[in-house]
Enzyme design. Structure first.
Site, short mmCIF file in Angstrom:
data_model
loop_
_atom_site.label_atom_id
_atom_site.label_comp_id
_atom_site.label_asym_id
_atom_site.label_seq_id
_atom_site.Cartn_x
_atom_site.Cartn_y
_atom_site.Cartn_z
N ASP A 1 45.77 -18.00 24.74
CA ASP A 1 46.99 -18.41 24.04
C ASP A 1 48.19 -18.16 24.96
O ASP A 1 48.46 -17.01 25.33
CB ASP A 1 47.11 -17.54 22.78
CG ASP A 1 47.94 -18.19 21.70
OD1 ASP A 1 48.33 -19.37 21.86
OD2 ASP A 1 48.17 -17.52 20.68
N GLU B 1 52.04 -23.59 21.50
CA GLU B 1 52.64 -23.96 20.21
C GLU B 1 53.63 -25.11 20.34
O GLU B 1 54.38 -25.19 21.31
CB GLU B 1 53.38 -22.74 19.62
CG GLU B 1 52.44 -21.64 19.19
CD GLU B 1 53.16 -20.49 18.47
OE1 GLU B 1 54.35 -20.60 18.14
OE2 GLU B 1 52.50 -19.46 18.24
N GLU C 1 48.56 -24.51 11.31
CA GLU C 1 48.82 -23.19 10.71
C GLU C 1 49.73 -23.29 9.49
O GLU C 1 50.82 -23.88 9.56
CB GLU C 1 49.44 -22.24 11.76
CG GLU C 1 49.74 -20.86 11.14
CD GLU C 1 49.98 -19.74 12.14
OE1 GLU C 1 49.84 -19.97 13.35
OE2 GLU C 1 50.28 -18.63 11.67
O1 KIV Z 1 47.73 -15.99 18.07
C1 KIV Z 1 46.87 -16.29 17.22
O2 KIV Z 1 46.05 -15.47 16.83
C2 KIV Z 1 46.87 -17.66 16.72
C3 KIV Z 1 45.99 -17.95 15.55
C4 KIV Z 1 46.57 -17.36 14.33
C5 KIV Z 1 45.71 -19.39 15.41
O3 KIV Z 1 47.57 -18.50 17.21
#
Ligand code: KIV
Length: 269
Positions: free
Chosen positions: A83, A115, A181
């Protein structure tokens, strides 16, 4: 065979549900692989559930890559998505590519997630994909934008046009999947029905192609946090508390260690 981004698409085409969890460390990732999740997200929620921060905004790139490396080692046969944290892709396409490369080259991830579905985010997504890195999108509630939104708000049908146009723009840019989300169920269902790439829901109801949850939340390791969309499968915090209390009690009372826990001159192993 190691899971890959195509396997998620095939699952959608076959109507098979996709299962995912977050993980932040080697042991959890290993167990998730053994349990058979389809992909693991090293989410920036790490800042909150592992490091005790208030928001995800303080998850920095070095920390994310460090944990991604541990997860990749724990789940060598599972698709691992890193992420991209706040601040790692906002400035330019070049910054986004440089930092996405680090997730694969240093963290051992197979793909990255970022995002947003506005023009700027779509430009970043295109640039990263252009460099050969698969990207997962993320629309709906965007925790990295909470200072702008003013809180964690569910996205309802009044945002339908924007959500659909963001979803299509990301799909057009080449994402392999998208996280939805905190989106009203009917809207998430409509987006899922219209996209050819798989949607992965969190708080987005029953009709997305897959589901993802934060692992600490389903294990009962996130205190009082209990949003409507969450199901806790075990209350691990109570079990840990019980075990640690028992250990304290036994050490203080001289009940541990016992004879069976000691080494002797005979060279016991
Ligand atoms: O950072 C995270 O854990 C996420 C999930 C909630 C999809 O983006």
């Amino acid at each position: 065979m190691k899971g890959n981004v195509r396997s998620l698409l095939i699952k959608k085409q076959k109507g098979e549900r996709i299962v995912s969890l977050t993980a932040y460390d080697f042991v959890t990732a290993k167990l998730e692989e053994e349990a058979g999740v389809d992909f693991i997200l090293v989410g920036d929620t790490l800042a909150m559930v592992v490091l005790g921060e208030e928001t995800t905004l303080t998850a920095n790139l070095d920390i994310m890559i460090y944990h991604t490396k541990a997860v990749s080692r724990g789940a060598p046969n599972t698709l691992v998505v890193g992420d991209m944290p706040f601040g790692s892709y906002e400035c330019s396409d070049a910054q986004a590519v440089k930092n996405a490369v680090r997730f694969l080259a240093e963290g051992g991830a197979d793909a990255v997630k970022l995002e947003g579905g506005n023009e700027r985010s779509v430009s970043r997504v295109k640039a990263i994909i252009d460099s050969g890195i698969p990207v997962m999108g993320h629309i709906g509630l965007l925790p990295q934008s909470i200072r702008q939104i003013g809180g964690y708000r569910v996205v309802y049908n009044d945002q339908r046009d924007r959500m659909l146009s963001e979803a299509f723009a990301l799909q057009e840019a080449g994402i392999f999947s998208v996280v939805l989300e905190s989106i009203e169920e009917e809207l998430a269902r409509e987006i899922t029905g219209k996209l050819s790439v798989p949607t992965i829901g969190i708080g987005a109801g029953r009709y997305t192609d897959g589901q993802i949850l934060v692992v600490n939340d389903i294990l009962g390791l996130s205190g009082e946090f209990k949003p409507k969309f969450l199901k806790k499968y075990i209350q691990l915090d109570e079990m840990i508390l019980g075990a640690v209390r028992e250990y304290c009690h036994e050490v203080r009372g001289g009940e541990f260690p016992t004879e069976k826990h000691i080494y002797t001159a005979r060279g016991d192993k």
